[in-house]
Design an enzyme around this catalytic site. Structure first.
Site, mmCIF file in Angstrom:
data_model
loop_
_atom_site.group_PDB
_atom_site.id
_atom_site.type_symbol
_atom_site.label_atom_id
_atom_site.label_comp_id
_atom_site.label_asym_id
_atom_site.label_seq_id
_atom_site.Cartn_x
_atom_site.Cartn_y
_atom_site.Cartn_z
ATOM 1 N N ASP A 298 0.563 -1.581 -0.050
ATOM 2 C CA ASP A 298 0.097 0.067 -0.001
ATOM 3 C C ASP A 298 0.878 0.834 0.370
ATOM 4 O O ASP A 298 0.179 2.781 -0.040
ATOM 5 C CB ASP A 298 -0.931 -0.140 1.001
ATOM 6 C CG ASP A 298 -0.112 -0.380 2.800
ATOM 7 O OD1 ASP A 298 1.165 -0.112 2.275
ATOM 8 O OD2 ASP A 298 -1.258 -0.032 3.477
ATOM 9 N N GLY A 299 2.029 1.261 0.065
ATOM 10 C CA GLY A 299 3.121 2.242 0.300
ATOM 11 C C GLY A 299 3.249 3.099 0.762
ATOM 12 O O GLY A 299 3.108 3.931 1.391
ATOM 13 N N ARG B 26 21.616 1.578 -4.235
ATOM 14 C CA ARG B 26 21.807 -0.232 -3.340
ATOM 15 C C ARG B 26 22.582 -1.271 -4.477
ATOM 16 O O ARG B 26 22.822 -0.947 -5.500
ATOM 17 C CB ARG B 26 20.049 -0.141 -3.451
ATOM 18 C CG ARG B 26 19.570 0.617 -2.251
ATOM 19 C CD ARG B 26 18.571 0.174 -2.878
ATOM 20 N NE ARG B 26 17.037 0.848 -1.690
ATOM 21 C CZ ARG B 26 16.752 0.147 -0.380
ATOM 22 N NH1 ARG B 26 16.974 -0.637 0.139
ATOM 23 N NH2 ARG B 26 15.889 1.275 -0.084
ATOM 24 N N ASP C 79 19.410 -5.998 -1.623
ATOM 25 C CA ASP C 79 18.841 -5.096 -2.193
ATOM 26 C C ASP C 79 19.147 -3.818 -0.961
ATOM 27 O O ASP C 79 18.296 -2.429 -1.376
ATOM 28 C CB ASP C 79 17.429 -4.646 -2.904
ATOM 29 C CG ASP C 79 16.091 -5.844 -1.854
ATOM 30 O OD1 ASP C 79 17.020 -6.907 -1.438
ATOM 31 O OD2 ASP C 79 15.838 -5.305 -1.390
ATOM 32 N N ASN C 80 19.390 -4.068 0.047
ATOM 33 C CA ASN C 80 19.084 -3.594 1.176
ATOM 34 C C ASN C 80 20.888 -3.543 1.974
ATOM 35 O O ASN C 80 20.870 -2.457 2.658
ATOM 36 C CB ASN C 80 18.808 -4.335 2.398
ATOM 37 C CG ASN C 80 17.311 -4.182 2.709
ATOM 38 O OD1 ASN C 80 16.415 -3.961 2.007
ATOM 39 N ND2 ASN C 80 16.892 -5.210 3.065
#
Length: 488
Positions: free
Chosen positions: A117-118, A175, A244-245
């Protein structure tokens, strides 16, 4: 410098989605100094329009306008499996101000939100805000947290919660996953543009290297090797070390499920979603090394531009193997300092490893033990030390303390100087889960004072702060296992 690549294949131009009735939950005056925000006596911005900007309700404040907010695309490996395209699913980069990128987390849906939901919730925003600033105060590279803005907007997670927006600062939010995305999709022009951007703005020393892209890769590896050694030295567990982190600048970022160790357990897992223990405390160096291998694969097309594939693979493999050497050297240096050793001795590593095993066997509080170790005097005998009472096997720890006290005799510093130096590397205050949980529960009931109090305490982690002594104590057994998940 702001992320300057553009195009539909790189990012989505998008403004934040406004939230109703925004209010301050927390604000870091220290982070505010980075971008020149003028503050009132209450520690919040003098210009009230900052509340609207940091809520995602406006793009203009104090003669500064953010004209090109974006969400960026990236890919990555999650829990060791290629996840394909990901991206800023709820983070929107407003732009650059005073050399820092300003990003809002929880600012609404983007094309990369997938099924999300962002939004972010108050609970996770408080944890990220406090830990980002705590890590900075500990001297560990990190993205910074400028503020938390709350709203009555309902957000459903495991239960119904309320929304919050956490604003973050960094010289760059690039990243490892950005490189993986362009390499995996064979967008080699974009890959080169990204590498060039990083060199130009953040690694200018690479420009003069014989092989600039190889030098860039090596420096990213080095920074992240040092970073994970620093995590280990303060007992920090990241929780979701997906590729990706991982920051291309060697910053701690993506604060989701994380935790500082209380009672020491070398295989501690802070994320209850990590049932296999992939990101356990003792595996963090190995996982970061694996993430650097993912980056090596992404860099292969860049290196191949100046040599054949076989040679490029060999060059990158050799560069990758520099990671464990940098990590080991940094880890050893940090733990020697934690024990008060200024010079190295051949038996030091064995002494450190014996202590760590004993702490694990007895579940000794990691932070408190090292802090109290600074008060040990060379003339004391093991049986006189109160610290021994924290260990189950007294003969074993007495033997260790005997060897430790003998080792201290090789140091030139006296007890007072040694304690001062040890207190400068062994923090007294960390963001313990039970402290964060208290701040969260109070905030959920409309009381934000504990957020500000914790921020104040954690901004001086090496100071005594006698009035806050209770905040340095390990939690009772009933609060030892507060579960933290990926849900935020």
């Amino acid at each position: 410098m702001a992320f300057t690549l553009d195009g539909d294949d790189v990012c989505q131009p998008i403004s934040p989605t406004p939230i109703p009735d925004p209010y301050w939950v927390g604000f870091s005056s220290s982070a505010a100094q980075l971008i020149g925000i003028e503050l009132s006596d209450d520690g919040y911005p003098r210009d009230p329009q900052w509340l609207e900007v940091l809520a995602g309700n406006s793009l203009e404040v104090s003669n500064h306008q953010f004209t090109n907010p974006i969400a960026t695309v990236y890919s990555g490996h999650q829990f060791g499996v290629w996840a394909g395209q990901l991206g800023d699913g709820r983070a929107i980069l407003l732009g650059e101000i005073a050399g820092q990128e300003l990003q809002l987390k929880g600012a609404g849906m983007t094309r990369y939100s997938r099924m999300g939901d962002g939004r972010a919730v108050l609970r996770s925003s408080i944890r990220e805000f406090l830990c980002s600033e705590a890590m900075h105060a500990l001297g560990i590279p990190s993205t910074r947290a400028l503020s938390i803005v709350g709203s009555p907007l309902p957000v459903r997670r495991e239960t119904m919660e309320t929304a919050a927006v956490c604003s973050r600062l960094a010289p760059s939010f690039i990243r490892i996953g950005h490189f993986e995305h362009f390499a995996s999709s064979q967008q080699y022009v974009r890959l080169k543009e990204l590498a060039d951007l990083l060199i130009r703005n953040h690694y200018p020393e690479c420009l003069n290297a014989e092989q600039p892209y190889l030098d860039l890769y090596s420096k990213i590896c080095e920074r992240n090797a040092i970073l994970v050694a620093q995590w280990q030295s303060v007992g920090f567990c990241h929780g979701v070390l997906n590729s990706d982190n991982i920051s291309a600048l060697g910053l701690t970022m993506a604060y989701g499920p994380f935790g500082f160790l209380d009672h020491f357990q070398i295989d501690h897992v802070c994320n209850h979603s990590d049932q296999a223990g992939r990101y356990a405390y003792h595996r963090q160096p190995q996982i970061m090394h694996s993430n650097m291998a993912c980056l090596a694969s992404a860099f292969l097309p860049l290196i191949e531009s100046s040599c054949d594939e076989a040679k490029a693979q060999t060059i990158l493999r050799d560069a990758l193997e520099h990671f464990p050497r940098v990590y080991a050297k940094t880890w050893q240096t940090l733990f020697r300092s934690k024990l008060g050793f200024e010079v190295s001795h051949e038996n030091d590593i064995g002494l450190i490893e014996r202590l760590i095993q004993a702490m694990h066997d007895s579940r000794v509080d990691f932070t408190s033990f090292f802090r109290q170790l600074g008060s040990v005097r060379q003339e004391q005998k093991p049986a006189e030390l109160l610290l021994r009472d924290q260990f189950i096997d007294r003969p074993l720890i007495d033997c260790w303390f005997g060897d430790y006290l003998e080792r201290l005799k090789l140091e030139s510093s006296d007890d007072i100087k040694r304690k001062s130096k040890m207190n400068a590397i062994n923090p007294k205050y960390i963001l313990r889960n039970h402290l964060a949980q208290t701040a969260i529960e109070n905030a959920q009931n409309g009381d934000y004072a504990e957020v500000s109090r914790l921020l104040r305490i954690l901004s001086k982690p090496y100071d005594e702060q006698a009035e806050y002594e209770d905040y340095s104590i390990a939690p009772p057994d009933s609060l030892q296992k507060i579960a933290v998940s990926c849900s935020s």
